[in-house]
Design a protein around this motif. Sequence first.
Motif, PDB file in Angstrom:
ATOM      1  N   GLU A 146      14.594  56.236  28.750  1.00 57.27           N
ATOM      2  CA  GLU A 146      14.387  56.595  27.350  1.00 57.27           C
ATOM      3  C   GLU A 146      14.090  55.362  26.506  1.00 57.27           C
ATOM      4  OE1 GLU A 146      16.531  59.628  24.290  1.00 57.27           O
ATOM      5  OE2 GLU A 146      17.744  57.991  25.073  1.00 57.27           O
ATOM      6  N   GLU A 147      14.804  54.274  26.777  1.00 58.68           N
ATOM      7  CA  GLU A 147      14.595  53.041  26.019  1.00 58.68           C
ATOM      8  C   GLU A 147      13.174  52.506  26.181  1.00 58.68           C
ATOM      9  OE1 GLU A 147      17.594  50.370  27.346  1.00 58.68           O
ATOM     10  OE2 GLU A 147      19.183  51.269  26.108  1.00 58.68           O
ATOM     11  N   ASN A 148      12.525  52.859  27.274  1.00 58.96           N
ATOM     12  CA  ASN A 148      11.171  52.379  27.542  1.00 58.96           C
ATOM     13  C   ASN A 148      10.113  53.464  27.360  1.00 58.96           C
ATOM     14  OD1 ASN A 148      11.442  49.454  28.629  1.00 58.96           O
ATOM     15  ND2 ASN A 148      13.119  50.582  29.581  1.00 58.96           N
ATOM     16  N   GLY A 149      10.484  54.560  26.690  1.00 62.38           N
ATOM     17  CA  GLY A 149       9.524  55.607  26.375  1.00 62.38           C
ATOM     18  C   GLY A 149       9.117  56.481  27.531  1.00 62.38           C
ATOM     19  N   LEU A 150       9.842  56.414  28.640  1.00 57.28           N
ATOM     20  CA  LEU A 150       9.479  57.207  29.819  1.00 57.28           C
ATOM     21  C   LEU A 150      10.205  58.552  29.802  1.00 57.28           C
ATOM     22  CD1 LEU A 150       9.498  54.309  32.424  1.00 57.28           C
ATOM     23  CD2 LEU A 150       7.504  55.466  31.499  1.00 57.28           C
ATOM     24  N   ILE A 151       9.985  59.301  28.726  1.00 53.60           N
ATOM     25  CA  ILE A 151      10.680  60.574  28.544  1.00 53.60           C
ATOM     26  C   ILE A 151      10.291  61.583  29.614  1.00 53.60           C
ATOM     27  CG2 ILE A 151      11.150  62.461  26.931  1.00 53.60           C
ATOM     28  CD1 ILE A 151      12.192  59.735  26.036  1.00 53.60           C
ATOM     29  N   SER A 152       8.997  61.631  29.949  1.00 54.85           N
ATOM     30  CA  SER A 152       8.549  62.626  30.936  1.00 54.85           C
ATOM     31  C   SER A 152       9.153  62.369  32.311  1.00 54.85           C
ATOM     32  CB  SER A 152       7.022  62.643  31.026  1.00 54.85           C
ATOM     33  OG  SER A 152       6.530  61.418  31.506  1.00 54.85           O
ATOM     34  N   LEU A 153       9.375  61.094  32.637  1.00 50.93           N
ATOM     35  CA  LEU A 153       9.991  60.773  33.924  1.00 50.93           C
ATOM     36  C   LEU A 153      11.471  61.177  33.910  1.00 50.93           C
ATOM     37  CD1 LEU A 153      10.114  59.641  36.728  1.00 50.93           C
ATOM     38  CD2 LEU A 153      10.069  57.325  35.790  1.00 50.93           C
ATOM     39  N   ALA A 154      12.149  60.957  32.797  1.00 53.02           N
ATOM     40  CA  ALA A 154      13.541  61.401  32.673  1.00 53.02           C
ATOM     41  C   ALA A 154      13.622  62.914  32.826  1.00 53.02           C
ATOM     42  CB  ALA A 154      14.106  60.973  31.319  1.00 53.02           C
ATOM     43  N   GLU A 155      12.679  63.626  32.206  1.00 52.66           N
ATOM     44  CA  GLU A 155      12.646  65.089  32.313  1.00 52.66           C
ATOM     45  C   GLU A 155      12.434  65.526  33.765  1.00 52.66           C
ATOM     46  OE1 GLU A 155      10.762  66.125  27.899  1.00 52.66           O
ATOM     47  OE2 GLU A 155       9.449  65.901  29.632  1.00 52.66           O
ATOM     48  N   GLU A 156      11.583  64.777  34.466  1.00 49.42           N
ATOM     49  CA  GLU A 156      11.302  65.104  35.865  1.00 49.42           C
ATOM     50  C   GLU A 156      12.570  64.948  36.712  1.00 49.42           C
ATOM     51  OE1 GLU A 156       9.083  66.251  39.169  1.00 49.42           O
ATOM     52  OE2 GLU A 156       8.400  66.193  37.082  1.00 49.42           O
ATOM     53  N   LEU A 157      13.313  63.884  36.491  1.00 48.11           N
ATOM     54  CA  LEU A 157      14.530  63.654  37.266  1.00 48.11           C
ATOM     55  C   LEU A 157      15.613  64.684  36.965  1.00 48.11           C
ATOM     56  CD1 LEU A 157      14.862  59.744  37.078  1.00 48.11           C
ATOM     57  CD2 LEU A 157      13.872  61.109  38.904  1.00 48.11           C
ATOM     58  N   LEU A 158      15.645  65.150  35.721  1.00 46.83           N
ATOM     59  CA  LEU A 158      16.668  66.113  35.328  1.00 46.83           C
ATOM     60  C   LEU A 158      16.221  67.558  35.490  1.00 46.83           C
ATOM     61  CD1 LEU A 158      17.940  64.344  32.079  1.00 46.83           C
ATOM     62  CD2 LEU A 158      19.103  64.452  34.293  1.00 46.83           C
TER      63      LEU A 158
END
Length: 321
Positions: free
Chosen positions: A300-312
Amino acid sequence: MGDSTDAWVGSAYLFVQSTSGNMLLPSLYGNPERKSQVFKAFKLALADSTGSFNGVDMLKVHCSDPDLIVQLKFCNQVNCRKFLQSYREGTLHTSLQRHLKVSLATPTPVSVQMELKTGAGKLDSMLLEEERCVECISQEKPNHLRDEEITKLEESLRNLSCQESNSGIMSSAIPSPSGSTVDSAVQSPSLDSSLPPSSVKSLSSLPQGDTFLFQGQQFANRRITLNDHQKFAKLVSKKWKQVGRSLQAGCRALRDPFIDNLAMEYEREGLYEQAYQMLRRFIDSEGKRATIQRLVVALEENGLISLAEELLGVHPNETAV
């Protein structure tokens, strides 16, 4: 005045011999196609020992079968002591073996034995007497400037690192075609503006526990799984360094210069392996503390929201508005 740290300088000779079958380090270093690989392994291992690429200088490399003899120069006592501690505890030994294995792309570990010497004799027998070792090194003044060959090898290694870093910055700024999962992960900073403010606040301020909040939903704060690990390495692309530096705050194992060393060490293997090895280091060092929440915070701190969503397992159209 004479005891000024800036005026302190010393030198020592590191004798390294391979004990792996018929692998001779002098022969490898004498091979034009292998020289840069051997140099890279030594430079990275020395950087590991002091925590800086400038912590200890390589002045000259002598080939004297069966030893490769590296003349080292120290410009201050702090780095000299760090090096001695790393040498004494076996950290330098382990690091060099690991870097040689990767740089030379050997299927099995490269075993080596070391000796540290000055004009006063072998330092191995007095390693527990640090003050005495430092004194011996300070009395061994460098007798010449760095070899031109060493300068060229070092510049080549630094340029390779800079090119890798710059390509990452350039690529993240270039719009990528939609439809690619990897590209969407790199371009995900644009997703921030489409999410409600409460969804993008830093998760690091949330209380630690069995669950944590992300985009208004609760998730189990589980340990990072192998599936998470592989997805991260596949999708994070050139931003793996930034994520690593975000994880650095609570993980000593990722402190500088580890991340830059890792980029060079696995440069030939590519971004997937670099990202995989970085997260593996985090997981191995943090154990039970290597949780999905900490990784999501870094993403999230690096703007990788879509990757966080993918992992969750979250999809943008399913997030709370």
